[in-house]
Write an enzyme that holds these catalytic residues in place. Structure first.
Site, PDB file in Angstrom:
ATOM      1  N   LYS A 129       0.943  -1.267   0.027  1.00 57.50           N
ATOM      2  CA  LYS A 129      -0.092  -0.135  -0.025  1.00 57.50           C
ATOM      3  C   LYS A 129       0.827   1.309   0.059  1.00 57.50           C
ATOM      4  CE  LYS A 129      -3.887   2.416   2.261  1.00 57.50           C
ATOM      5  NZ  LYS A 129      -4.779   2.455   3.558  1.00 57.50           N
ATOM      6  N   GLY A 142      -0.050   8.106  -6.176  1.00 53.44           N
ATOM      7  CA  GLY A 142       0.038   6.554  -5.850  1.00 53.44           C
ATOM      8  C   GLY A 142       0.968   6.248  -4.683  1.00 53.44           C
ATOM      9  N   ARG A 199     -13.864  -6.308  -1.238  1.00 57.07           N
ATOM     10  CA  ARG A 199     -14.617  -5.342  -0.545  1.00 57.07           C
ATOM     11  C   ARG A 199     -16.083  -5.337  -1.016  1.00 57.07           C
ATOM     12  NH1 ARG A 199     -10.697  -1.002   0.204  1.00 57.07           N
ATOM     13  NH2 ARG A 199      -8.676  -1.870  -0.187  1.00 57.07           N
ATOM     14  N   ASP A 273     -16.516   1.074  -0.240  1.00 58.28           N
ATOM     15  CA  ASP A 273     -15.150   0.298  -1.076  1.00 58.28           C
ATOM     16  C   ASP A 273     -14.133   0.227   0.116  1.00 58.28           C
ATOM     17  OD1 ASP A 273     -15.483   3.576  -1.018  1.00 58.28           O
ATOM     18  OD2 ASP A 273     -12.970   3.125  -1.288  1.00 58.28           O
TER      19      ASP A 273
END
Length: 506
Positions: A129, A142, A199, A273
């Site tokens: 992540k 990002g 999710r 989400d």
């Protein structure tokens, strides 16, 4: 650990193609879904990365020993330049409702799924992540910053120590690469693991495509919900299976909400989400553990309307589950069947909440008349802005030191009135008095990840010193056992400590 001089990772990246997980890497089950579910995309490696921390407990689940965590191959993998053998990293697409509004297509905007590991504790997906842009980045860079990465890394340990279902963090890697947020910051990547990162939003994305929705359903059932399958594996009754899955997800989510409420935990951004199909706490952004209790506490200053306040979380979870249910209609599920699958939410939540509150009060069971005692408890804490964690913890000691508990309240008379009521109820309880204090201390933590503690660890890490992270990780692994040398970690923030503001950018 302090930041070392970081060596070049080119050779380590080549070796990391399989050295660490040669025996345990098991491909990538998510990549077996149709190509429309994801995009193969490589992470953007950090420049001159340094390992701020590695979680030895999670490492053991993956079959890694202490030496492996200090290897160049491990650093390369967690910094984005290494690979699991035979797997090309990917980012998945999903959609969702954000702050109650349909947001359309979303996806892993800064996350890369590296693949699956079969370890001693089962199969785990490995995900980076903050590891660079993907086709779903929506104009973002990002990367994650060290500040938010430390918060996520510590949060997963805090929740795990409390026994609350969560994704887990394996490693935190930092670098001096510049990232611009409100102010210039530096980049970091969290390596996190979970049986699945799917999710509610994955199902919402395919709400109008029966073919893809059926493929997603089959994948989820095969990966962890085999008991929900109706019919033979080669000819499943998909509408019935989908309703069975929804029923199970509803119950898991309801129990998770009860645990959040009883820990004083606010997620801060409960978009669909950010809701795990496994019932895990997922995506730690503007979260917070309450200090001074307020029933309508908002931990995310981006949440101007208070949609995700503490007292709203169970209702929001139920709303999110309804959106999940709607997405399953494309499989032929009827409205009455979906409503029946959603129906257990309230009873499951209340059962878990009442049982948990009874344990925190030191009661052997929950009786209908205890609702008044519980409501009066929250009203007292709210009116007095008493510390959430210490109010529960010191309640175990009121027989020997009632004053320490009373000191948490500005109106001692009001607190004493509730205490008298509590003692009357407790006198009627068959729970053995001798073991009550120990039992209460096993469910009421002394240490939680207060925002000011996380901030102290962040500020030290920004100077290259990760010792604060290491200490908190160790402390939060067992937040119930008192440590004489850690008294400062149990205290609320001093009045002169600035309030830590967290937002969706956190």
């Amino acid at each position: 650990m302090n930041r070392p001089d970081a060596p070049p990772l080119a050779a380590a990246a080549d070796n990391a193609q399989g050295a660490l997980f040669a025996q345990s890497a098991s491909g990538c089950a998510f990549a077996n879904l149709p190509a429309s579910f994801y995009t193969h995309v490589a992470p953007r490696p950090l420049t001159a990365p340094w390992l701020a921390h590695a979680n030895p407990v999670v490492a053991q689940w993956l079959g890694l020993d202490a030496a492996a965590l200090q290897s160049p191959e491990f650093l390369a993998l967690c910094a984005g330049s290494g690979r699991l053998p035979g797997v090309e990293p990917l980012a998945s697409v999903y959609s969702g409702h954000q702050f109650g509004v349909w947001a359309g297509q979303l996806g892993d905007g800064r996350a890369h799924l590296l693949g699956d590991i079969q370890g001693p504790q089962g199969r785990w997906e490995i995900q980076l992540k903050g590891s660079g842009r993907t086709p779903y980045s929506r104009m973002g860079d990002g990367w994650a910053v060290l500040r938010s990465s430390v918060r996520e890394y510590l949060a997963s340990q805090a929740m795990s120590g409390l026994g609350i279902p969560t994704t887990h963090a394996l490693a935190l890697v930092a670098s001096a690469d510049p990232v611009i947020r409100e102010t210039p910051e530096t980049a970091a990547v969290v390596t996190r693991v979970a049986p699945s990162f799917i999710r509610f939003g994955h199902f919402e994305h395919w709400a109008r495509s029966a073919t893809e929705q059926a493929a997603l359903l089959d994948h989820v059932i095969a990966q962890g919900f085999q008991d929900c399958r109706v019919g033979p594996g080669d000819r499943p009754d998909r509408p019935a299976t989908a309703c069975q899955l929804l029923d199970e997800v509803t119950r898991r989510t309801a129990r998770l909400m009860a645990q959040w409420q009883l820990a004083g935990f606010c997620h801060g951004v409960m978009n669909t989400d950010n809701m795990s199909i496994l019932g895990l706490t997922l995506d730690y952004g503007p979260y917070g553990f309450m200090d001074a209790f307020q029933a309508n506490h908002i931990c995310n200053h981006s949440d101007t309307l208070g949609r995700y306040a503490w007292n709203a979380q169970p209702a929001v979870a139920q709303w999110n589950l309804t959106r999940l249910a709607e997405s399953l209609m494309v499989l032929g599920c009827s409205v009455p069947d979906l409503e029946a699958a959603l129906a257990p939410f309230e009873s499951t939540f209340l059962q878990a909440y009442h049982a948990g509150l009874a344990r925190k009060f030191g009661l052997s069971d929950w009786r209908p008349e205890d609702a008044g005692l519980g409501d009066a408890w929250w009203a007292l804490l709210h009116a007095q802005r008493a510390d959430f964690t210490l109010a529960f913890r010191r309640l175990a000691d009121v027989d020997t030191d009632a004053q320490s508990w009373l000191d948490l309240f500005t109106d001692a008379q009001a607190a004493q009135q509730w205490l008298d009521r509590y003692r009357t109820r407790r006198a009627q309880d068959p729970h053995p008095q001798a073991g009550r204090q120990a039992a209460m201390n096993r469910v009421n933590p002394l240490y939680v990840l207060r925002n000011h503690l996380a901030q102290q660890a962040i500020e030290a890490a920004q100077q290259g010193d990760a010792s604060g992270i290491d200490h908190l990780m160790d402390l939060l692994q067992d937040p119930f056992t008192e440590r004489p040398d850690c008294a400062q970690y149990a205290r609320p923030p001093a009045p002169d400590i600035p309030v830590v503001a967290v937002s969706c950018s956190s």
